[in-house]
Design a protein around this motif. Structure first.
Motif, PDB file in Angstrom:
ATOM      1  N   TYR A  64      -4.624  35.511   0.342  1.00  0.00           N
ATOM      2  CA  TYR A  64      -3.364  35.803  -0.207  1.00  0.00           C
ATOM      3  C   TYR A  64      -3.746  37.156  -1.712  1.00  0.00           C
ATOM      4  CZ  TYR A  64      -0.441  33.703   2.603  1.00  0.00           C
ATOM      5  OH  TYR A  64       0.157  32.618   3.646  1.00  0.00           O
ATOM      6  N   LEU A  65      -4.595  36.445  -2.506  1.00  0.00           N
ATOM      7  CA  LEU A  65      -4.618  37.615  -3.608  1.00  0.00           C
ATOM      8  C   LEU A  65      -5.141  38.614  -2.691  1.00  0.00           C
ATOM      9  CD1 LEU A  65      -6.687  35.526  -6.304  1.00  0.00           C
ATOM     10  CD2 LEU A  65      -4.432  36.729  -6.277  1.00  0.00           C
ATOM     11  N   ARG A  66      -6.407  38.962  -1.872  1.00  0.00           N
ATOM     12  CA  ARG A  66      -6.636  40.477  -1.234  1.00  0.00           C
ATOM     13  C   ARG A  66      -5.146  40.916  -0.061  1.00  0.00           C
ATOM     14  NH1 ARG A  66      -6.979  41.221   3.888  1.00  0.00           N
ATOM     15  NH2 ARG A  66      -6.825  39.052   4.537  1.00  0.00           N
ATOM     16  N   GLN A  67      -4.254  39.766   0.006  1.00  0.00           N
ATOM     17  CA  GLN A  67      -3.210  40.763   0.231  1.00  0.00           C
ATOM     18  C   GLN A  67      -2.407  41.418  -0.273  1.00  0.00           C
ATOM     19  OE1 GLN A  67      -0.896  38.326   3.510  1.00  0.00           O
ATOM     20  NE2 GLN A  67      -2.623  37.293   3.437  1.00  0.00           N
ATOM     21  N   ILE A  68      -2.026  40.950  -1.731  1.00  0.00           N
ATOM     22  CA  ILE A  68      -1.683  41.578  -2.594  1.00  0.00           C
ATOM     23  C   ILE A  68      -1.720  42.813  -3.540  1.00  0.00           C
ATOM     24  CG2 ILE A  68      -0.673  41.283  -5.205  1.00  0.00           C
ATOM     25  CD1 ILE A  68      -0.395  38.051  -4.431  1.00  0.00           C
ATOM     26  N   ASP A  69      -3.446  42.592  -3.397  1.00  0.00           N
ATOM     27  CA  ASP A  69      -3.543  44.223  -3.559  1.00  0.00           C
ATOM     28  C   ASP A  69      -3.673  45.760  -2.383  1.00  0.00           C
ATOM     29  OD1 ASP A  69      -4.780  43.118  -5.714  1.00  0.00           O
ATOM     30  OD2 ASP A  69      -7.053  42.332  -4.687  1.00  0.00           O
ATOM     31  N   ALA A  70      -3.583  44.618  -1.611  1.00  0.00           N
ATOM     32  CA  ALA A  70      -3.894  45.201  -0.015  1.00  0.00           C
ATOM     33  C   ALA A  70      -2.054  46.333  -0.186  1.00  0.00           C
ATOM     34  CB  ALA A  70      -3.721  44.758   1.301  1.00  0.00           C
ATOM     35  N   VAL A  71      -1.420  45.696  -0.729  1.00  0.00           N
ATOM     36  CA  VAL A  71       0.194  45.851  -0.596  1.00  0.00           C
ATOM     37  C   VAL A  71       0.070  47.139  -1.616  1.00  0.00           C
ATOM     38  CG1 VAL A  71       2.731  45.247  -2.005  1.00  0.00           C
ATOM     39  CG2 VAL A  71       1.097  43.774   0.466  1.00  0.00           C
ATOM     40  N   ARG A  94       6.239  33.824  -1.041  1.00  0.00           N
ATOM     41  CA  ARG A  94       6.894  32.388   0.015  1.00  0.00           C
ATOM     42  C   ARG A  94       6.329  31.934   0.823  1.00  0.00           C
ATOM     43  NH1 ARG A  94      12.556  33.275   0.470  1.00  0.00           N
ATOM     44  NH2 ARG A  94      13.064  34.791  -1.768  1.00  0.00           N
ATOM     45  N   HIS A  95       5.101  32.670   1.931  1.00  0.00           N
ATOM     46  CA  HIS A  95       4.294  32.427   2.968  1.00  0.00           C
ATOM     47  C   HIS A  95       3.017  31.301   2.271  1.00  0.00           C
ATOM     48  CE1 HIS A  95       5.703  33.579   6.236  1.00  0.00           C
ATOM     49  NE2 HIS A  95       6.194  34.896   6.033  1.00  0.00           N
ATOM     50  N   PHE A  96       2.520  32.312   1.211  1.00  0.00           N
ATOM     51  CA  PHE A  96       1.841  31.479   0.148  1.00  0.00           C
ATOM     52  C   PHE A  96       2.504  29.877  -0.123  1.00  0.00           C
ATOM     53  CE2 PHE A  96       0.057  29.914  -3.325  1.00  0.00           C
ATOM     54  CZ  PHE A  96      -1.317  29.710  -3.431  1.00  0.00           C
ATOM     55  N   VAL A  97       3.270  29.694  -1.077  1.00  0.00           N
ATOM     56  CA  VAL A  97       4.052  28.325  -1.138  1.00  0.00           C
ATOM     57  C   VAL A  97       3.714  27.598  -0.167  1.00  0.00           C
ATOM     58  CG1 VAL A  97       5.970  27.291  -1.940  1.00  0.00           C
ATOM     59  CG2 VAL A  97       5.412  28.957  -3.315  1.00  0.00           C
ATOM     60  N   ALA A 148       1.326  41.628 -10.210  1.00  0.00           N
ATOM     61  CA  ALA A 148       0.597  40.340 -11.412  1.00  0.00           C
ATOM     62  C   ALA A 148       1.469  38.947 -11.692  1.00  0.00           C
ATOM     63  CB  ALA A 148       0.865  40.999 -12.736  1.00  0.00           C
ATOM     64  N   LEU A 149       3.101  39.141 -11.440  1.00  0.00           N
ATOM     65  CA  LEU A 149       3.584  38.288 -10.799  1.00  0.00           C
ATOM     66  C   LEU A 149       3.279  37.026  -9.937  1.00  0.00           C
ATOM     67  CD1 LEU A 149       6.747  38.451 -12.495  1.00  0.00           C
ATOM     68  CD2 LEU A 149       5.568  37.269 -13.181  1.00  0.00           C
ATOM     69  N   ALA A 150       2.834  38.716  -8.844  1.00  0.00           N
ATOM     70  CA  ALA A 150       2.397  37.296  -7.767  1.00  0.00           C
ATOM     71  C   ALA A 150       1.440  36.373  -7.523  1.00  0.00           C
ATOM     72  CB  ALA A 150       3.050  38.290  -6.264  1.00  0.00           C
ATOM     73  N   ARG A 151       0.304  37.602  -8.333  1.00  0.00           N
ATOM     74  CA  ARG A 151      -1.016  36.809  -8.269  1.00  0.00           C
ATOM     75  C   ARG A 151      -0.548  35.835  -8.613  1.00  0.00           C
ATOM     76  NH1 ARG A 151      -2.374  42.126  -9.825  1.00  0.00           N
ATOM     77  NH2 ARG A 151      -3.057  43.231  -8.349  1.00  0.00           N
ATOM     78  N   GLN A 152      -0.427  35.887 -10.121  1.00  0.00           N
ATOM     79  CA  GLN A 152       0.320  34.387 -11.799  1.00  0.00           C
ATOM     80  C   GLN A 152       0.454  33.179 -10.319  1.00  0.00           C
ATOM     81  OE1 GLN A 152       3.479  35.024 -14.289  1.00  0.00           O
ATOM     82  NE2 GLN A 152       2.282  33.014 -15.439  1.00  0.00           N
ATOM     83  N   VAL A 153       1.230  33.484  -9.462  1.00  0.00           N
ATOM     84  CA  VAL A 153       1.939  32.068  -8.599  1.00  0.00           C
ATOM     85  C   VAL A 153       1.067  31.568  -7.805  1.00  0.00           C
ATOM     86  CG1 VAL A 153       3.703  31.929  -6.194  1.00  0.00           C
ATOM     87  CG2 VAL A 153       4.471  32.714  -8.588  1.00  0.00           C
ATOM     88  N   VAL A 154       0.181  32.266  -6.786  1.00  0.00           N
ATOM     89  CA  VAL A 154      -1.256  32.207  -6.447  1.00  0.00           C
ATOM     90  C   VAL A 154      -2.168  31.797  -7.012  1.00  0.00           C
ATOM     91  CG1 VAL A 154      -2.813  33.586  -4.683  1.00  0.00           C
ATOM     92  CG2 VAL A 154      -1.093  34.287  -3.995  1.00  0.00           C
ATOM     93  N   THR A 155      -2.485  31.870  -8.024  1.00  0.00           N
ATOM     94  CA  THR A 155      -3.588  31.591  -8.957  1.00  0.00           C
ATOM     95  C   THR A 155      -3.077  30.193  -9.702  1.00  0.00           C
ATOM     96  OG1 THR A 155      -3.327  32.787 -10.000  1.00  0.00           O
ATOM     97  CG2 THR A 155      -4.819  33.220  -9.168  1.00  0.00           C
ATOM     98  N   GLY A 156      -2.225  30.313 -10.154  1.00  0.00           N
ATOM     99  CA  GLY A 156      -1.253  28.975 -10.293  1.00  0.00           C
ATOM    100  C   GLY A 156      -0.969  27.401  -9.714  1.00  0.00           C
ATOM    101  N   TRP A 157      -1.052  27.915  -7.785  1.00  0.00           N
ATOM    102  CA  TRP A 157      -0.162  26.819  -7.458  1.00  0.00           C
ATOM    103  C   TRP A 157      -0.826  25.732  -7.885  1.00  0.00           C
ATOM    104  CZ3 TRP A 157       4.819  26.937  -6.352  1.00  0.00           C
ATOM    105  CH2 TRP A 157       5.052  25.481  -5.295  1.00  0.00           C
ATOM    106  N   SER A 158      -0.724  24.375  -7.813  1.00  0.00           N
ATOM    107  CA  SER A 158      -1.403  23.635  -7.722  1.00  0.00           C
ATOM    108  C   SER A 158      -1.081  22.224  -6.130  1.00  0.00           C
ATOM    109  CB  SER A 158      -1.771  22.634  -8.752  1.00  0.00           C
ATOM    110  OG  SER A 158      -0.750  22.254  -9.575  1.00  0.00           O
TER     111      SER A 158
END
Length: 158
Positions: A64-71, A94-97, A148-158
């Motif tokens: 998902y981080l790779r996809q965010i960078d691609a966007v 949303r799909h990551f969640v 950056a916010l999207a990355r924060q959700v992806v890296t911080g989700w537990s």
């Protein structure tokens, strides 16, 4: 006798042929199969609590981080507009969640996300921040800030 008492020209009804019994049984069976299929196809399925087989959580995060960078790359190169990039970031979050928790976040409105409880607070805040970029007539948030916010959700989700 009784046969002698019947009026002339009266004939008893012919009995049904045996095949009609089996046709009726088959039709009832088909109707039962149909109801069974409809029940099976529309039943509530248990939510998947972990990523799919063979997928680790870290691999999912990297993807998902790779996809965010691609966007971001596509937006910088002009392949997609800022609005489309904000929409794609929202879809990715949303799909990551959904993949991480089984929560149907892609089909939830912002109100649904907000009212879902503590677990989705950061997701709701991120989607709320992305909304003006997706639907507004002016630029409310820079694309880099949204990413950056999207990355924060992806890296911080537990």
């Amino acid at each position: 006798m009784l046969a002698d008492a019947a009026p002339p020209g009266f004939y008893a009804p012919d009995p049904y042929q045996e095949r009609w019994l089996w046709v009726g049984v088959a039709l009832v069976g088909l109707v039962m199969l149909w109801y069974g299929f409809v029940w099976w196809a529309t039943r509530e399925r248990p939510l998947r609590q972990v990523p799919g087989p063979g997928t680790t959580i870290e691999a999912l995060r990297r993807d998902y981080l790779r996809q965010i960078d691609a966007v971001l790359r596509r937006a910088r190169s002009g392949d997609v507009s800022d609005r489309q990039a904000h929409q794609q970031l929202s879809v990715l979050v949303r799909h990551f969640v959904q993949e991480m928790s089984g929560i149907a976040a892609p089909t939830m409105t912002l109100t649904d996300l907000t009212e879902s409880g503590d677990r989705l607070v950061t997701v709701a805040e991120t989607v709320a921040t992305l909304y003006p970029g997706e639907f507004g007539t002016h630029r409310a948030e820079t694309l880099e800030g949204s990413a950056a916010l999207a990355r924060q959700v992806v890296t911080g989700w537990s």
